[in-house]
Design a protein around this motif. Structure first.
Motif, PDB file in Angstrom:
ATOM      1  N   UNK A 202       9.397  -0.903  -5.158  1.00  0.00           N
ATOM      2  CA  UNK A 202       9.442  -0.645  -3.723  1.00  0.00           C
ATOM      3  C   UNK A 202       8.099  -0.884  -3.050  1.00  0.00           C
ATOM      4  N   UNK A 203       7.028  -0.362  -3.637  1.00  0.00           N
ATOM      5  CA  UNK A 203       5.709  -0.518  -3.014  1.00  0.00           C
ATOM      6  C   UNK A 203       5.354  -1.990  -2.829  1.00  0.00           C
ATOM      7  N   UNK A 204       5.611  -2.795  -3.855  1.00  0.00           N
ATOM      8  CA  UNK A 204       5.328  -4.232  -3.759  1.00  0.00           C
ATOM      9  C   UNK A 204       6.174  -4.881  -2.671  1.00  0.00           C
ATOM     10  N   UNK A 205       7.455  -4.523  -2.617  1.00  0.00           N
ATOM     11  CA  UNK A 205       8.353  -5.109  -1.623  1.00  0.00           C
ATOM     12  C   UNK A 205       7.934  -4.715  -0.209  1.00  0.00           C
ATOM     13  N   UNK A 206       7.531  -3.459  -0.044  1.00  0.00           N
ATOM     14  CA  UNK A 206       7.131  -2.981   1.282  1.00  0.00           C
ATOM     15  C   UNK A 206       5.871  -3.704   1.755  1.00  0.00           C
ATOM     16  N   UNK A 207       4.887  -3.820   0.870  1.00  0.00           N
ATOM     17  CA  UNK A 207       3.650  -4.495   1.252  1.00  0.00           C
ATOM     18  C   UNK A 207       3.876  -6.001   1.447  1.00  0.00           C
ATOM     19  N   UNK A 208       4.729  -6.602   0.641  1.00  0.00           N
ATOM     20  CA  UNK A 208       5.041  -8.024   0.819  1.00  0.00           C
ATOM     21  C   UNK A 208       5.623  -8.269   2.207  1.00  0.00           C
ATOM     22  N   UNK A 209       6.493  -7.352   2.648  1.00  0.00           N
ATOM     23  CA  UNK A 209       7.084  -7.478   3.974  1.00  0.00           C
ATOM     24  C   UNK A 209       6.035  -7.442   5.066  1.00  0.00           C
ATOM     25  N   UNK A 210       5.063  -6.555   4.921  1.00  0.00           N
ATOM     26  CA  UNK A 210       3.979  -6.458   5.909  1.00  0.00           C
ATOM     27  C   UNK A 210       3.156  -7.736   5.948  1.00  0.00           C
ATOM     28  N   UNK A 211       2.797  -8.255   4.771  1.00  0.00           N
ATOM     29  CA  UNK A 211       1.955  -9.447   4.723  1.00  0.00           C
ATOM     30  C   UNK A 211       2.715 -10.702   5.157  1.00  0.00           C
ATOM     31  N   UNK A 212       3.997 -10.757   4.857  1.00  0.00           N
ATOM     32  CA  UNK A 212       4.794 -11.922   5.256  1.00  0.00           C
ATOM     33  C   UNK A 212       4.948 -11.984   6.768  1.00  0.00           C
ATOM     34  N   UNK A 213       5.056 -10.822   7.422  1.00  0.00           N
ATOM     35  CA  UNK A 213       5.180 -10.801   8.883  1.00  0.00           C
ATOM     36  C   UNK A 213       3.863 -11.138   9.566  1.00  0.00           C
ATOM     37  N   UNK A 214       2.758 -10.953   8.857  1.00  0.00           N
ATOM     38  CA  UNK A 214       1.460 -11.191   9.456  1.00  0.00           C
ATOM     39  C   UNK A 214       1.137 -10.119  10.473  1.00  0.00           C
ATOM     40  N   UNK A 215       0.196 -10.396  11.355  1.00  0.00           N
ATOM     41  CA  UNK A 215      -0.148  -9.415  12.367  1.00  0.00           C
ATOM     42  C   UNK A 215      -1.404  -8.622  12.036  1.00  0.00           C
ATOM     43  N   UNK A 216      -1.699  -7.671  12.874  1.00  0.00           N
ATOM     44  CA  UNK A 216      -2.961  -6.925  12.794  1.00  0.00           C
ATOM     45  C   UNK A 216      -3.088  -6.187  11.460  1.00  0.00           C
ATOM     46  N   UNK A 217      -2.066  -5.471  11.075  1.00  0.00           N
ATOM     47  CA  UNK A 217      -2.144  -4.659   9.851  1.00  0.00           C
ATOM     48  C   UNK A 217      -2.355  -5.522   8.624  1.00  0.00           C
ATOM     49  N   UNK A 218      -1.684  -6.654   8.581  1.00  0.00           N
ATOM     50  CA  UNK A 218      -1.806  -7.546   7.425  1.00  0.00           C
ATOM     51  C   UNK A 218      -3.197  -8.154   7.298  1.00  0.00           C
ATOM     52  N   UNK A 219      -3.912  -8.224   8.402  1.00  0.00           N
ATOM     53  CA  UNK A 219      -5.242  -8.844   8.399  1.00  0.00           C
ATOM     54  C   UNK A 219      -6.361  -7.866   8.024  1.00  0.00           C
ATOM     55  N   UNK A 220      -6.038  -6.599   7.860  1.00  0.00           N
ATOM     56  CA  UNK A 220      -7.082  -5.607   7.583  1.00  0.00           C
ATOM     57  C   UNK A 220      -7.502  -5.628   6.119  1.00  0.00           C
TER      58      UNK A 220
END
Length: 220
Positions: A202-220
């Motif tokens: 789950x943790x990997x899937x959740x973080x993958x979703x954040x990074x795939x969408x891009x955006x401010x949070x993914x760039x931190x």
């Protein structure tokens, strides 16, 4: 639809509202089957039985329940010790906080979608303001109220789990300023019914979703 001996929970792996129901099923030690679907390609049979086209659904014999709060109350009323207070006023108060938790899920999801820093900070500010009354309300025993696990705990646990994952992986944690909520999070995330309420990756899937969408949070 034929009658089913065991409840079937229709799920999506990353849905926090599904996770609420899984937590309650595990806490109540109810035998159930879970069936995952792809929300991008919803099966026809799912659309036929889901009035809102959303998960979770709980198939019980020849009937279908939808909306996680409703599913959890059904499970609470039909299995084991009650997780909602008996007093009508206290019960209504708990239900109100369960409804409130949905606003936190919405803000949390918006944070993962925000592309500009200005947008992200505005959503984070709104979320932080929402946490203040929650901090005042919850108890000091590691649960929403008292020393026992309630439907309110079940409702908030997915939000708290996701906040911890983001804190661990990105270092941003709107919850960190609230000592009682932090203690609450630590306690709930240590419970077996919460730990086992998500798939192993789950943790990997959740973080993958954040990074795939891009955006401010993914760039931190």
């Amino acid at each position: 639809m034929t009658s089913l001996e065991q409840p079937i929970l229709i799920s999506f792996k990353l849905c926090p509202f599904v996770q609420r129901a899984v937590i309650t099923l595990l806490h109540k030690k109810i035998d159930f089957t879970i069936e995952y679907i792809n929300l991008q390609k919803k099966p026809d049979w799912f659309l036929e039985i889901s009035p809102l086209g959303k998960v979770p659904l709980l198939r019980v014999k020849d009937r279908v329940l939808f909306e996680s709060a409703v599913i959890n109350e059904y499970l609470d009323e039909t299995h084991g010790e009650p997780m909602l207070p008996k007093d009508p006023l206290e019960k209504a108060e708990h239900r109100a906080w369960i409804e409130f938790s949905s606003s936190l899920f919405n803000a949390q999801h918006q944070l993962t979608q925000a592309r500009r820093e200005e947008t992200y900070l505005k959503i984070e500010e709104d979320l932080t303001k929402k946490l203040a009354p929650l901090e005042r309300k919850i108890g000091n025993e590691g649960f929403f109220e008292g020393k026992s696990f309630s439907l309110v705990d079940s409702a908030f646990a997915p939000f708290l789990m996701r906040s911890q994952i983001v804190a661990d992986n990105i270092g941003i944690d709107p919850v960190s300023d609230y000592k009682k909520i932090v203690k609450w999070r630590e306690n709930l995330l240590s419970l077996p019914e919460v730990k086992k309420s998500v798939v192993k990756d789950f943790e990997d899937l959740y973080m993958e979703g954040i990074f795939e969408r891009g955006g401010y949070l993914a760039d931190q």
